[in-house]
Design an enzyme around this catalytic site. Structure first.
Site, short mmCIF file in Angstrom:
data_model
loop_
_atom_site.label_atom_id
_atom_site.label_comp_id
_atom_site.label_asym_id
_atom_site.label_seq_id
_atom_site.Cartn_x
_atom_site.Cartn_y
_atom_site.Cartn_z
N ASP A 194 0.91 -1.14 0.00
CA ASP A 194 0.00 0.00 0.00
C ASP A 194 0.95 1.19 0.00
OD1 ASP A 194 -1.46 2.27 1.20
OD2 ASP A 194 -3.07 0.80 1.41
N SER A 195 0.69 2.20 -0.81
CA SER A 195 1.70 3.25 -0.95
C SER A 195 1.92 4.04 0.34
CB SER A 195 1.35 4.19 -2.10
OG SER A 195 0.27 5.02 -1.77
N THR A 238 -2.24 5.26 -4.92
CA THR A 238 -2.45 6.69 -5.19
C THR A 238 -2.06 7.59 -4.02
OG1 THR A 238 -4.73 6.46 -4.45
CG2 THR A 238 -4.34 6.28 -6.82
N ASP A 239 -2.09 7.02 -2.80
CA ASP A 239 -1.91 7.88 -1.62
C ASP A 239 -0.60 8.66 -1.65
OD1 ASP A 239 -4.35 7.11 -0.72
OD2 ASP A 239 -3.61 5.68 0.78
N1 LIG Z 1 -6.06 4.10 -4.32
C1 LIG Z 1 -4.98 3.67 -3.70
O1 LIG Z 1 -4.12 3.14 -4.32
C2 LIG Z 1 -4.89 3.90 -2.22
C3 LIG Z 1 -4.01 2.94 -1.48
N2 LIG Z 1 -4.18 3.10 -0.07
C4 LIG Z 1 -2.54 3.16 -1.79
O2 LIG Z 1 -2.10 4.26 -1.84
O3 LIG Z 1 -1.83 2.22 -1.94
#
Ligand SMILES: NC(=O)C[C@H](N)C(=O)O
Length: 659
Positions: free
Chosen positions: A147-148, A179-180
C-alpha cells in the site's frame, strides 16, 4: 514462410505499379514484411516455440512492437478484499491481467511465441493499437507489494535502480503504485532520473482492477499506450484520461476516479477519442549526458505547515538537528506572520545554522511571490522561495539535492530555487533568467548552425527586446549586464513599443529604473498606446519611481495630459487620495478640467467628498488657492497652519452645485 514473403512482395509490387500510388498500402506491405521477418527471426531463435511455421501473425499484419516494463509496486489497482479490507495480493496480478482481453491478446502471444521470445511468463501484449502498434509489456511484481502509505525513500531508490537496470531494453516504463503517495514518488523519481530520455509513467487506481466498475483498466491501458507510443522524456503520472508531469501533481480526491490535479501546469497529454500530446509543454533535458539514476536520498527533510497560533517551541523542535531541509507551507503567496519575531527568529536561527528552508504555499494553485511584507520577512529569515512548486516536489527535491555530496552548500541552495525538471516557475522576485552569461546568443546560434556575424547579430537583435523586457519584469539587472556584454541595445522596444523602462516602471523596480536611466534609457519613450514610463509608474502607484523619473526630466505626453483632467475627476469621485497624489507628484495640473469641463475639485465638492476637497486644496497649496465662487464653505478646508496665503486661485467656471 516463403509463401507469405512472396505474397507480400507481390502485394508490394502490385501497390507500386498502381497508376496512383497508395502510400498507406505500401507502408502496410513493408511493415507486414518487417513483422514477418521479426516473427521468423523469433522462431529461429526459439527452439521450444510451438507455433507452426506457417502461422502468420494474428490480427493486422502491419503492427510494430514497442516494449514497456511495468513495475508493480502495489496499490489499490491490484488489491483484493481480505477480512473486509483491501490489501495487496502477491503473485496474482499478471494472471489477473491475462484474463482481460483489453489488456492482453493471448492469440497473438501464442502465435508469435511471445513468452518464449521475451523469456518471461510475465510478458503480455495489448491488442493492436489504433496506430498499428503492439505494446508488449513485461511485469515485475515487487515483493512485498505495498500500500503506498507504507512506502519510504528506499522504495523510490529501488524503483529507480530497476529502471536504470532495464533502461536500454524498453521503450518506456509504467510504475503501478498506490495513489496515496504517488505524487511523492513521481516527484522524487523526476529528480532522481537524470538526463531522462524515455517516458516513465506512474499510474494506479481508486478501485481494484478485478472489480466490475473500476478505473484500473483504463489507467493501465492509457499509461501503456502512451509509454509505448510516445517519446515523452519525463516522469509522468497518468490518471483519469490525463497525463501529468509527475512533479506537478497532488492527490486531491480520495473518493473520485479523478483523483489527481496539476494545479499549476496543464496536462502533458489528454486521452480522449485520440491521445493528444501537448508537445509544447513536454520538458526536454538540454544535455547530451547519458541517463542515470541518483538513488542517494537524504531523509532528514520534513514538511511543516504554518497555522495561526503555531508556537515558536513547535517550530524550534521541528528544526532541531538532524533536520537538514524543510518545506514550510506558508499562507497565500508565501506569507507568514510578520508580527511574530519569536517565530521568525527560530527560522532565521535554523537557516543560519545550515538548514535549507523552502517557502511553498499552502494554496493548491498559485505561486510564492514578493508582494507582501509578510512574505518579505521569510526571505529576510533566509528562506528560499519555492515558486509554484507543490510541497511534494519541494520535499523530494530537497531529499535529492541534500544527498549530493559533490556540490557545495551554496550550490544546493541555489539549485533549490531553480527549475531543474519543470517542477516550478521560479520565484519572480529572486529568479534570474538562464541567460546570465553572454554566451547565450552564441549557444542559440550554434544550435541553429549559424556562424556568420550578420546572422548572429540579427538573432541577437531579434531576441534582445523580449529578453530585456522579461528581465525588466523581474528586476534582473544581472541579465541586463549580460545583454550589454553581447553588444545589445538594451532599449529597443518590443512589438508593442514597450521598452524595458516601461516595464521596470510598471513593476516598481526602482534600482533597475535607476540602472536603465544611467545607461541611456530614454524617459520619453512611448508605447503604441502613447503611454510613457512615467504614466505607467503613476498608474501602478510607484511613488519613488515617479520621483526618480521626474528628476530625470520625465513628463506626461500630450495625449496623457489630455486625459489627465478626466482621470483626476474619476479619482476624486472615488475618493482615491493616493491616486491624486501620484498625479500631482508626476507633475499634472490638478486644475485640468475633465471631458465635461469640470475640475476634480469642483466634482469632489459637488458630490460632498469633503476629504477629497481638503486634500486637493492642500496638494495645490495656497499659491493656487481656489476661489470657490458661490461656494462659501472653503474655510472648512483651509489649512490654518499654512501662512503662505497669497493670491493663487482655482476658479470654478460654473456653480459647484447641481452637477
Ligand atoms: N487508491 C490507492 O491506491 C490507495 C491505497 N491506499 C494506496 O495508496 O496504496
Amino acid at each position: 514462410m516463403a509463401d507469405s514473403s512472396f505474397n507480400n512482395l507481390t502485394s508490394l509490387a502490385r501497390a507500386l505499379s498502381q497508376p496512383t500510388l497508395d502510400l498507406t498500402e505500401v507502408a502496410d506491405v513493408v511493415s507486414h514484411q518487417r513483422n514477418i521477418q521479426l516473427h521468423s527471426r523469433r522462431r529461429r531463435r526459439l527452439s521450444n516455440c510451438n507455433a507452426s511455421e506457417s502461422v502468420e501473425p494474428a490480427t493486422s499484419p502491419s503492427a510494430v512492437e514497442a516494449r514497456v516494463l511495468v513495475i508493480n509496486t502495489g496499490g489499490t489497482i491490484g488489491m483484493t478484499l481480505h477480512d473486509n479490507v483491501l490489501a495487496p495480493k502477491a503473485n496474482s496480478f499478471v494472471q489477473g491481467l491475462r484474463k482481460l482481453p483489453i489488456l492482453h491478446d493471448e492469440v497473438y502471444a501464442q502465435q508469435t511465441c511471445l513468452y518464449q521470445y521475451y523469456g518471461s511468463e510475465n510478458s503480455l501484449v495489448l491488442p493492436l493499437s489504433k496506430d498499428n502498434k503492439r505494446i508488449v509489456y513485461t511485469v515485475i511484481d515487487y515483493n512485498p507489494l505495498l500500500d503506498s502509505s507504507n512506502m519510504t525513500t528506499d522504495d523510490w531508490g529501488r524503483i529507480g535502480k530497476d529502471i536504470e537496470k532495464n533502461y536500454e531494453n524498453y521503450d518506456g516504463f509504467v510504475i503501478l503504485h498506490g495513489t496515496d503517495t504517488m505524487a511523492y514518488t513521481a516527484s522524487a523519481l523526476s529528480f532522481m532520473c537524470e538526463h531522462l530520455g524515455k517516458p516513465i509513467i506512474l499510474t494506479g487506481s481508486q478501485v481494484p482492477i478485478y472489480e466490475m466498475r473500476n478505473d484500473g483498466r483504463d489507467n493501465l491501458l492509457g499509461a501503456l499506450l502512451i509509454a509505448g507510443q510516445f517519446v515523452i522524456p519525463e516522469v509522468c503520472l497518468y490518471f483519469y484520461n490525463k497525463l501529468y508531469r509527475g512533479n506537478r501533481v497532488t492527490k486531491v480526491d480520495a473518493g473520485s476516479f479523478n483523483a489527481f490535479s496539476s494545479p499549476n501546469l496543464a496536462p502533458l497529454a489528454v486521452a480522449e477519442v485520440d491521445i493528444t500530446i501537448n508537445w509544447d509543454t513536454v520538458w526536454r533535458a538540454n544535455t547530451t549526458a547519458k541517463f542515470q539514476v541518483s538513488t542517494e536520498l537524504n531523509r532528514n527533510v520534513g514538511l511543516l505547515r504554518l497555522f495561526p497560533g503555531i508556537t515558536a517551541a513547535t517550530v524550534r523542535a521541528f528544526l532541531q538537528p538532524p533536520m537538514e531541509g524543510v518545506v514550510l507551507e506558508t499562507y497565500g503567496s508565501g506569507n507568514a506572520p510578520d508580527n511574530r519575531p519569536d517565530l521568525l527568529e527560530e527560522l532565521k536561527k535554523a537557516t543560519d545554522s545550515g538548514v535549507i528552508i523552502m517557502n511553498c504555499t499552502q494554496c493548491l494553485r498559485g505561486t510564492v511571490s514578493a508582494s507582501y511584507a509578510t512574505g518579505r520577512v521569510l526571505t529576510d529569515a533566509g528562506l528560499i522561495a519555492g515558486g509554484d512548486m507543490t510541497p511534494e516536489a519541494a520535499l523530494s527535491k530537497l531529499s535529492y539535492i541534500l544527498a549530493k555530496k559533490e556540490i557545495s552548500f551554496d550550490t544546493k541552495k541555489k539549485m533549490m530555487g531553480q527549475n531543474l525538471r519543470g517542477e516550478m516557475v521560479s520565484d519572480l522576485a529572486g529568479a534570474k533568467l538562464c541567460l546570465s552569461d553572454s554566451r547565450f546568443i552564441q549557444v542559440i546560434a550554434k544550435s541553429l548552425s549559424i556562424s556568420c556575424k550578420e546572422e548572429l547579430e540579427a538573432i541577437r537583435d531579434a531576441l534582445t527586446p523580449p529578453l530585456a523586457c522579461a528581465a525588466a519584469k523581474i528586476g534582473d539587472i544581472e541579465t541586463f549586464e549580460a545583454l550589454k556584454d553581447m553588444g545589445s541595445n538594451l532599449f529597443l522596444s518590443d512589438y508593442d513599443g514597450r521598452t524595458p523602462l516601461h516595464i521596470a516602471a510598471c513593476e516598481g523596480h526602482l534600482k533597475l529604473v535607476e540602472y536603465l536611466l544611467s545607461h541611456g534609457a530614454t524617459v520619453y519613450a512611448k508605447d503604441r498606446y502613447g503611454d510613457t514610463p512615467l504614466s505607467n509608474a503613476v498608474h501602478f502607484r510607484h511613488k519613488e519611481v515617479v520621483k526618480l523619473l521626474r528628476k530625470t526630466g520625465a513628463h506626461f505626453s500630450r495625449d496623457e495630459l489630455d486625459e489627465a483632467g478626466t482621470e483626476l475627476c474619476s479619482l476624486a469621485a472615488s475618493g482615491d487620495l493616493e491616486g491624486l497624489e501620484m498625479w500631482k507628484l508626476a507633475g499634472a495640473d490638478l486644475n485640468k478640467p475633465g471631458y465635461d469641463g469640470q475640475t476634480a475639485l469642483r466634482l469632489a465638492h459637488a458630490i460632498g467628498k469633503k476629504d477629497v476637497v481638503a486634500f486637493l486644496v492642500q496638494l495645490m497649496g495656497k499659491k493656487s488657492k481656489p476661489v470657490f465662487g458661490e461656494f462659501n464653505e472653503y474655510d472648512e478646508y483651509e489649512d490654518d497652519d499654512d501662512d503662505d496665503d497669497e493670491s493663487g486661485v482655482i476658479e470654478f467656471t460654473a456653480a459647484p452645485t447641481g452637477l
